[in-house]
Motif scaffolding. Structure first.
Motif: not given
Lengths: 406, 252
Positions: A397, A399, B130, B134, B137, B139-142, B153
């Motif tokens: 994956h 980054k 971070e 979290i 919601n 964190i997966d888009k950081r 968003d």
């Protein structure tokens, strides 16, 4: 390493290798061959590559990060040049004090101009900086003649009251610039077969300064300060409502880039102790804008590439004349030969600006990210070809690269 | 004594009395909504609170200090954060960088020449950033480019940027304006969560009644630049003056 991540460190290493080996890299064609005219490995031109590289790196800190387009940066280069020559006239022919004072004087001058110009943004900022630079140019030509030498430029003379060192050498000439005794014009020539490589002391001083300047630029790009500068470009409104004052950040960027310009000016007179007002003319300011955009504004290495490309074209393309063209196309039948020469002629010699303009237009239209973007696209093309047979790797994956400089 | 005290504020634009003798008190740890029909002066009031406009007369005190005459970044440093009608974020930067900037602003003040540090070596600030991602919601888009995200968003990100500063007062300017019903409900949920978890005082400017009645503990109704009533949501709902202001004079 050196506080840089792996990618940035390898970039620094690449630039270090390129600059250190430039006398080889820029001289790929054997002396006396027809292609030798494309060689750029002579000291004078190599120094110019590096010095304008420094100028563009500094300009990019302002324009690439904050988006403020200064159209008067040559003024700082000019002021730095004058300051440098004065140090040589008054203090010593050693280049270190000259360079230091160039940087300081250009820095002070840019505080003044930056403070006033940064009251406006966008096109008004550009116009203000342009106005200041043209004012400096006009002043240098007229009322400031005692300081700047006016039309003849500021140069060393045989009766300079030099405090450290002598006014006249034993042989009756003006002393030369040096770094603790190492003369800037000293060259070592290496003959290898048909090739002739020149290693010039002045060039290597410039190259080391470039590496330091480039290293500082990388650190600034990756620092919180650099991030704030990108925030200035992105959204000043949000910045203010996040408790940050955009003004001092922008002014700091302006002064830092002014100091880079002063450094370039100081190096210029260290190589050739002569400063003229034409260095501050608006076309000189425009040139650094071209370099930065051509190479890739906001990228780390772009400005150096842009500076190299423009200086190469200016010096090499402009040397080609119609006789050389006729030699190239001599293998063609006479009629076609003449036709080709007529067609190509406007783009070479004095017409090199036309070629530059076309390349610039093509880059801006098709590669808005400059030469760096071109490089990235080519790299991606190769990577895709290599990866295709493997197919997508479920464990891999990558980054996504942050949208910063490459 | 509330955390925010507005007293006798007047603001005139030429012949228009935008704010007329506004008095308002926002209690600590409450959600206070300011509602009113279009042109009631809600946005003018908000712009006075954040230092964008200076009132002709009156005083605005935050935690015992006057905010009048201070610039927006100074007022933010006092502890007031603001969410805009259309999300204002740093579009050219990544989500993580967007959140790191307020972290630096909170630690280092409005300006610092930290040119020789490295952003992501600041472990404490990275952790803080971070954590907030979290919490909202995201964190997966950081590492995403902030401008490429959906509007919802962006709104979340803007909230995260405000919250990471741990403001004492969060001002929200029509946070659901132009949103679809589903997005509006998501935003309401997000705000409720924030309010429960963090005890932040919020002042919301809004004209969507659904949002106001789902969130607010106190409501001030503004009409033609002057506060009509201030009360709890239950009492406001049936208040004749409010209905009059919104629906016009009742006949008969």
């Amino acid at each position: 390493m050196l506080g840089l991540n792996k990618k940035d460190f390898s970039l620094l290493l690449i630039v270090a290798l390129l600059t250190m080996l430039a006398p080889f890299i820029l001289n790929p064609f054997p002396e006396g061959s027809e292609l030798a005219q494309f060689n750029a490995g002579y000291p004078d031109l190599m120094q110019r590559f590096v010095i304008f590289g420094i100028f563009a790196i500094g300009f990019n800190i302002l324009f690439g990060l904050t988006g403020y387009l200064s159209f008067g940066h040559a003024a700082f280069l000019g002021v730095g040049s004058y300051a440098g020559v004065w140090m040589m006239k008054l203090l010593t022919m050693n280049v270190i004090p000259a360079i230091l004072v160039s940087v300081i004087v250009a820095g002070l001058f840019s505080i003044l101009i930056g403070y006033i110009s940064l009251r406006r943004s966008g096109i008004y900022f550009s116009i203000l900086t342009l106005a200041f630079a043209q004012m400096s140019f006009a002043l240098a030509y007229s009322v400031l003649t005692p300081l700047t030498g006016g039309e003849t430029g500021l140069q060393l003379s045989l009766n300079d009251p030099r405090i450290i060192g002598t006014s006249v050498t034993e042989s009756g000439s003006i002393p030369v610039t040096h770094l603790f005794g190492l003369e800037m014009r000293d060259s070592f020539e290496l003959e290898m077969g048909a090739w002739l490589f020149t290693f010039n002391a002045g060039y290597y001083v410039c190259a080391v300064v470039l590496l330091v300047a480039f290293y500082i630029a990388i650190r600034i790009f990756r620092s919180p300060f650099g991030m704030m500068l990108r925030a200035v470009k992105s959204n000043q409104q949000r910045m203010k409502y996040t408790g940050l004052n955009p003004k001092p950040y922008t002014l700091a960027a302006f002064v830092i880039s002014g100091m880079y310009a002063g450094l370039a000016g100081g190096l210029m007179v260290s190589m050739d102790p002569l400063a003229g007002a034409e260095r501050m003319f608006w076309t000189a300011s425009g040139e650094v804008v071209l370099m930065t955009i051509l190479g890739g504004a906001g990228t780390l290495i772009g400005p150096i590439l842009g500076a190299g490309m423009i200086k190469y074209m200016e010096n090499i393309l402009s040397k080609i004349n119609s006789t050389i063209l006729h030699e190239w196309f001599a293998f063609m039948p006479d009629g076609i030969e003449d036709l080709l020469v007529t067609l190509v002629y406007p783009f070479i010699g004095k017409g090199w600006h036309l070629t530059l303009g076309i390349i610039f237009m093509l880059v801006v239209i098709f590669l808005p990210g400059g030469l760096v973007e071109g490089g990235q696209r080519i790299a991606r093309l190769f990577r895709r070809k290599k990866e295709e047979p493997k197919g997508p790797d479920p464990e891999h994956h990558p980054k996504p690269a942050p949208h910063v400089a490459e | 004594m509330g955390i925010l005290e507005v007293k006798g504020v007047n603001k005139r634009f030429g012949g228009l009395q935008a704010l007329g003798d506004v008095n308002l008190s926002v209690e600590e740890n409450t959600v206070h909504a300011i509602i009113g029909p279009n042109g009631a002066g809600k946005s003018t009031l908000l712009n006075v609170l954040v230092g964008k406009l200076i009132p002709d007369t009156g005083s605005v005190m935050f935690d015992g200090q006057s905010v009048l005459g201070r610039s927006p970044h100074e007022i933010n440093q006092m502890g007031i954060s603001r969410v805009f009608q259309t999300p204002e974020i740093f579009g050219d930067l990544t989500v993580m960088e967007n959140v790191m900037i307020p972290c630096f602003a909170r630690r280092d003040g409005s300006f610092r020449l930290h040119a020789f540090e490295t952003v992501f070596n600041e472990k404490a600030l990275v952790e803080q950033a971070e954590q907030i991602l979290i919490d909202v919601n995201m964190i997966d888009k950081r590492d995403m480019h902030a401008a490429s995200m959906s509007r919802g968003d962006k709104r979340r990100l803007e909230m995260a940027m405000c919250l990471v500063q741990e403001p004492r007062l969060l001002l929200l300017d029509e946070p659901t304006a132009g949103m679809a019903r589903a997005d509006t409900n998501n935003t309401i949920e997000l705000l409720k969560e924030i309010n429960e978890k963090r005890d932040i005082t919020m002042a919301i400017i809004e004209h969507d009644m659904h949002v106001v009645f789902s969130l607010a503990e106190r409501i001030t109704v503004l009409a033609q630049g002057t506060p009509l009533v201030e009360d709890t949501p239950e009492n406001i709902k049936g208040h004749p003056k409010v209905q009059e202001a919104y629906l016009g004079q009742a006949h008969g």
